[in-house]
Design an enzyme around this catalytic site. Structure first.
Site, PDB file in Angstrom:
ATOM      1  N   ASP A  15       0.413  -1.355   0.291  1.00 42.01           N
ATOM      2  CA  ASP A  15      -0.206   0.160  -0.124  1.00 42.01           C
ATOM      3  C   ASP A  15       0.764   1.452  -0.089  1.00 42.01           C
ATOM      4  O   ASP A  15       0.738   2.019   0.475  1.00 42.01           O
ATOM      5  CB  ASP A  15      -1.064   0.433   1.757  1.00 42.01           C
ATOM      6  CG  ASP A  15      -1.436  -1.153   1.376  1.00 42.01           C
ATOM      7  OD1 ASP A  15      -2.282  -1.503   0.412  1.00 42.01           O
ATOM      8  OD2 ASP A  15      -1.558  -1.912   2.180  1.00 42.01           O
ATOM      9  N   GLU A 188     -11.232   0.856  -3.507  1.00 45.74           N
ATOM     10  CA  GLU A 188     -11.282   1.766  -2.286  1.00 45.74           C
ATOM     11  C   GLU A 188     -10.027   2.061  -2.725  1.00 45.74           C
ATOM     12  O   GLU A 188      -9.908   2.411  -3.637  1.00 45.74           O
ATOM     13  CB  GLU A 188     -10.220   0.055  -1.285  1.00 45.74           C
ATOM     14  CG  GLU A 188      -9.369  -1.024  -1.552  1.00 45.74           C
ATOM     15  CD  GLU A 188      -9.314  -2.354  -0.679  1.00 45.74           C
ATOM     16  OE1 GLU A 188     -10.079  -2.608  -0.180  1.00 45.74           O
ATOM     17  OE2 GLU A 188      -8.699  -2.873  -1.847  1.00 45.74           O
TER      18      GLU A 188
END
Length: 522
Positions: A15, A188
């Site tokens: 991420d 997301e």
């Protein structure tokens, strides 16, 4: 042309989020249940990175007590505005799905960073910040659409203004976009940008596994409506098959260099020995250009490659990190992590000069607690680890040694312990929460040397009573249990030093003289 090798951050660094401040680049990644949280990296050329420290490095900033495996700190975003760095992230509290979003600030990216500013009524995960040209600041994350989910894991991206004076969200929540790929699920990882008069919204879709992808939409108004790019997804590897050397590509952030080039950082995985990912999700770098107002990633190919042409930036290498930590410093190196928040000083670098001392705690590594463990990431498909350990188990259940850790339920432990009155070297394989003794050897030594060598999914364990006089504990054991594809969850394998008294109070301790980790060639 000069090239670079992906991943730019090998090992469990998922991420990624990036920002540029003049000629300097900064990046953060997720850390889940590990402490300190959110490592922060610095680069001058987007290829060579050095760790400055961790954003969440104090217990007051990060309470991971009781946090289950693969919960805790999810995707972080780093942004810079008007002399201040901002890191915003989601803390996933429990298995029941409780989520809390907060941000911290600093004037120096190396820290110290502020105490958390917790945001009320801020549902969802993967929070991000956007600083608009008019001075307003906006928060984005995902949430269940107000009208309800039309299919499993159907989410939408929403936006709300953030008042930096009040440190809270204000005004209405705006639904921005529920993705380009209907039925793919798990919208997301939103990031907003203002480029050439358009607001661009980049998100991830398809979950963080094989169907992971990056999609994009744009609008002339920050609240929408958002026009969907007709060439979505702008990046994915799901069409390449599971045997491609880089899979699960997604969750991207972008940056423009001072030379006018555009680059994307994203996560990906390198499966090996089958569809297994012991190393975890890593950080990759890929270029893109703009055509008719939309990104084209790696023109002509559209994928992330292991070897790619370097950015035009001047190369800036940092000093290489030592392969062997001799524990001669008074401060732990930034590569080391604890499991959950340490609430006591169970380790010391000063009580015995040149050694790392771990105190033998009652907590074990098979519980969701803070055991006496200090570990680092596995960063190579092939690697070797060795250590020298000074320890004498005096009571039944006291043990110390090396742990290869995926979770509380999936791990290998190479320990020196006491069983039925005998001191033994024991290799334990833990699968689905059940311990299985793979090998056990009687020995009686105050100093032991442990070694682990891995070639692909074949892991071998050794011990010695004198330097380099290795005895086989067990060779070629199955490494696939250390992959999240078997164990579940989102983290990569950790390798570390450990001691426990198995639920009993103890005044014992273990001293580690060194810990060496090296990547090996095929």
């Amino acid at each position: 042309m000069k090239t670079f090798k992906n991943p730019i951050l090998p090992g469990f660094y998922p991420d990624p989020s990036i920002c540029r401040v003049e000629d300097d680049y900064y990046m953060v990644t997720s850390t889940f249940e590990y402490f300190p949280g959110v490592p922060i990296f610095h680069s001058k050329d987007l290829v060579n990175w050095r760790q400055l420290g961790h954003v969440l490095d104090r217990p007051s900033q990060l309470n991971l007590d009781g946090t289950p495996c693969s919960k805790g700190i999810y995707a972080a975003t780093i942004r810079y505005n008007d002399g201040i760095f901002y890191m915003i992230t989601t803390f996933v509290v429990s298995k029941t799905g409780a989520r809390k979003n907060f941000y911290v600030t600093a004037t120096d990216p190396a820290g110290p960073w502020s105490e958390p500013n917790w945001l009320d009524d801020a549902p969802g995960i993967d929070s991000s910040l956007f600083f608009d040209e008019d001075g307003k600041v906006y928060f984005t994350a995902n949430r269940v659409p107000p009208e309800g989910q039309q299919y499993p894991k159907h989410m939408e991206i929403y936006l709300q203004e953030l008042d930096l004076q009040e440190k809270q969200l204000v005004g209405s929540k705006y639904s921005l976009w529920d993705g380009a790929l209907k039925q793919i699920h798990a919208q997301e990882a939103p990031h907003l940008y203002k480029i050439d008069g358009y607001y661009y919204l980049i998100i991830a879709e398809g979950g963080t596994g094989f169907t992971h992808s990056v999609t994009i939409a744009r609008s002339e108004s920050i609240t929408g409506p958002y026009e969907v790019c007709k060439t979505n997804p702008i990046l994915t590897h799901r069409h390449l098959g599971r045997n491609y050397p880089i899979t699960n590509v997604g969750h991207a952030d972008i940056v423009e260099t001072q030379d006018g080039e555009w680059w994307m950082v994203c996560l990906g995985t390198r499966p090996y020995g089958g569809d297994y990912r012991n190393i975890g999700r890593e950080t990759f770098l890929v270029p893109f250009t703009w055509e008719n107002g939309w990104p084209v990633v790696n023109p002509g190919k559209g994928i992330v490659e292991i070897e790619m042409v370097r950015p035009s930036l001047p190369e800036q290498r940092w000093q290489t990190q030592q392969a062997c930590d001799h524990f001669d410093s008074e401060k732990l190196d930034d590569r080391w992590n604890f499991i959950r928040t340490p609430r006591e000083n169970f380790w010391s670098l000063t009580e015995r000069t040149g050694f790392l001392r771990l105190k033998t705690k009652a907590e074990t590594i098979i519980e969701e607690t803070n055991p006496s463990f200090i570990g680092r990431r596995q960063q190579h498909i092939n690697f070797a680890v060795r250590t020298e350990m000074h320890f004498s188990p005096t009571e039944e259940g006291e043990s110390a040694g090396l742990v290869l850790l995926q979770s509380t339920d999936y791990q290998y432990r190479l320990e020196y312990t006491k069983v039925s009155g005998d001191t033994v070297v024991c290799l334990t394989k833990r699968v689905e929460g059940i311990d299985n003794v793979e090998a056990i050897y009687k020995t009686n030594a105050n100093v032991l040397f442990f070694k682990v060598e891995a070639f692909g999914q074949s892991y071998s364990f050794y011990y010695a009573e004198k330097p380099e006089q290795w005895e086989i504990v067990k060779e070629n054991v199955d490494g696939t249990i250390l992959s999240s594809d078997v164990a579940g969850g989102f983290v990569g394998t950790y390798i570390g030093m450990y001691t426990s008294s198995s639920g009993k109070e103890s005044s014992n301790f273990v001293d580690f003289d060194y810990f060496e980790y090296v990547g090996l060639s095929n």
